[in-house]
Scaffold this motif. Structure first.
Motif, PDB file in Angstrom:
ATOM      1  N   PHE A 222      -1.558   5.658   2.430  1.00 51.20           N
ATOM      2  CA  PHE A 222      -0.202   5.525   2.947  1.00 51.20           C
ATOM      3  C   PHE A 222      -0.216   5.277   4.453  1.00 51.20           C
ATOM      4  O   PHE A 222       0.536   4.440   4.957  1.00 51.20           O
ATOM      5  N   THR A 223      -1.086   5.983   5.178  1.00 50.21           N
ATOM      6  CA  THR A 223      -1.160   5.824   6.628  1.00 50.21           C
ATOM      7  C   THR A 223      -1.625   4.423   7.003  1.00 50.21           C
ATOM      8  O   THR A 223      -1.076   3.805   7.921  1.00 50.21           O
ATOM      9  N   VAL A 224      -2.628   3.912   6.305  1.00 55.77           N
ATOM     10  CA  VAL A 224      -3.102   2.547   6.570  1.00 55.77           C
ATOM     11  C   VAL A 224      -1.992   1.547   6.272  1.00 55.77           C
ATOM     12  O   VAL A 224      -1.773   0.600   7.040  1.00 55.77           O
TER      13      VAL A 224
ATOM     14  N   LEU B 151       0.825  -1.207   0.000  1.00 55.43           N
ATOM     15  CA  LEU B 151       0.000   0.000   0.000  1.00 55.43           C
ATOM     16  C   LEU B 151       0.862   1.259   0.000  1.00 55.43           C
ATOM     17  O   LEU B 151       0.559   2.224  -0.709  1.00 55.43           O
ATOM     18  N   MET B 152       1.932   1.268   0.782  1.00 55.92           N
ATOM     19  CA  MET B 152       2.819   2.433   0.803  1.00 55.92           C
ATOM     20  C   MET B 152       3.513   2.607  -0.545  1.00 55.92           C
ATOM     21  O   MET B 152       3.624   3.724  -1.049  1.00 55.92           O
TER      22      MET B 152
ATOM     23  N   LEU C 276       1.249   2.103   6.435  1.00 55.50           N
ATOM     24  CA  LEU C 276       2.257   2.242   7.484  1.00 55.50           C
ATOM     25  C   LEU C 276       1.812   1.548   8.768  1.00 55.50           C
ATOM     26  O   LEU C 276       2.601   0.853   9.417  1.00 55.50           O
ATOM     27  N   ILE C 277       0.543   1.705   9.122  1.00 60.36           N
ATOM     28  CA  ILE C 277       0.022   1.059  10.330  1.00 60.36           C
ATOM     29  C   ILE C 277       0.060  -0.459  10.192  1.00 60.36           C
ATOM     30  O   ILE C 277       0.464  -1.172  11.126  1.00 60.36           O
ATOM     31  N   LEU C 278      -0.342  -0.976   9.027  1.00 62.28           N
ATOM     32  CA  LEU C 278      -0.295  -2.421   8.811  1.00 62.28           C
ATOM     33  C   LEU C 278       1.139  -2.950   8.871  1.00 62.28           C
ATOM     34  O   LEU C 278       1.405  -3.993   9.468  1.00 62.28           O
ATOM     35  N   PHE C 279       2.057  -2.223   8.269  1.00 62.67           N
ATOM     36  CA  PHE C 279       3.460  -2.645   8.290  1.00 62.67           C
ATOM     37  C   PHE C 279       4.011  -2.664   9.704  1.00 62.67           C
ATOM     38  O   PHE C 279       4.637  -3.639  10.130  1.00 62.67           O
ATOM     39  N   LEU C 280       3.779  -1.585  10.457  1.00 59.64           N
ATOM     40  CA  LEU C 280       4.306  -1.518  11.819  1.00 59.64           C
ATOM     41  C   LEU C 280       3.656  -2.547  12.737  1.00 59.64           C
ATOM     42  O   LEU C 280       4.325  -3.127  13.600  1.00 59.64           O
ATOM     43  N   ALA C 281       2.354  -2.799  12.546  1.00 55.90           N
ATOM     44  CA  ALA C 281       1.673  -3.797  13.377  1.00 55.90           C
ATOM     45  C   ALA C 281       2.226  -5.197  13.096  1.00 55.90           C
ATOM     46  O   ALA C 281       2.483  -5.967  14.031  1.00 55.90           O
ATOM     47  N   GLY C 282       2.412  -5.544  11.842  1.00 56.65           N
ATOM     48  CA  GLY C 282       2.973  -6.851  11.505  1.00 56.65           C
ATOM     49  C   GLY C 282       4.395  -7.005  12.003  1.00 56.65           C
ATOM     50  O   GLY C 282       4.772  -8.046  12.541  1.00 56.65           O
TER      51      GLY C 282
ATOM     52  N   PHE D 220      -9.888   3.651  -0.536  1.00 56.79           N
ATOM     53  CA  PHE D 220      -9.394   4.761   0.280  1.00 56.79           C
ATOM     54  C   PHE D 220      -9.826   6.075  -0.363  1.00 56.79           C
ATOM     55  O   PHE D 220      -9.881   6.215  -1.569  1.00 56.79           O
ATOM     56  N   PHE D 221     -10.100   7.058   0.464  1.00 55.53           N
ATOM     57  CA  PHE D 221     -10.599   8.341  -0.037  1.00 55.53           C
ATOM     58  C   PHE D 221      -9.492   9.273  -0.505  1.00 55.53           C
ATOM     59  O   PHE D 221      -9.712  10.157  -1.303  1.00 55.53           O
ATOM     60  N   HIS D 222      -8.300   9.084   0.014  1.00 52.72           N
ATOM     61  CA  HIS D 222      -7.196   9.998  -0.265  1.00 52.72           C
ATOM     62  C   HIS D 222      -5.899   9.189  -0.231  1.00 52.72           C
ATOM     63  O   HIS D 222      -5.801   8.173   0.462  1.00 52.72           O
TER      64      HIS D 222
END
Length: 80
Positions: free
Chosen positions: A43-45, A23-24, A47-53, A36-38
């Protein structure tokens, strides 16, 4: 059977982290997904998925190493 469950526990967060990286990357190369709307949200989603994994995988490895006594205790815990 137990090893299969352990492999699945490691595999699923790895896939989530890979989706986050994708996604990034797609955001940087202007490949916009309509869910995604924007692009900033995409990118934020990602980043969150990457950091959570990554956090789950790191925590799993630390937990396993502490359980097998492969990690020395830190000096901060000894002073308390």
């Amino acid at each position: 059977m137990v090893r299969l469950v352990a492999v699945l526990i490691i595999f699923i967060p790895g896939v989530i982290a890979a989706i986050g990286i994708k996604l990034m990357r797609d955001t940087l190369f202007d490949d916009f997904h309509p869910i995604f709307f924007h692009t900033g949200i995409q990118f934020t989603v990602g980043l969150i998925l990457f950091l959570a994994g990554l956090a789950f995988l790191g925590g799993f490895i630390i937990h396993r190493d502490r359980k097998n006594q492969k990690v020395k205790k830190s000096k901060l815990k000894e002073n308390r």
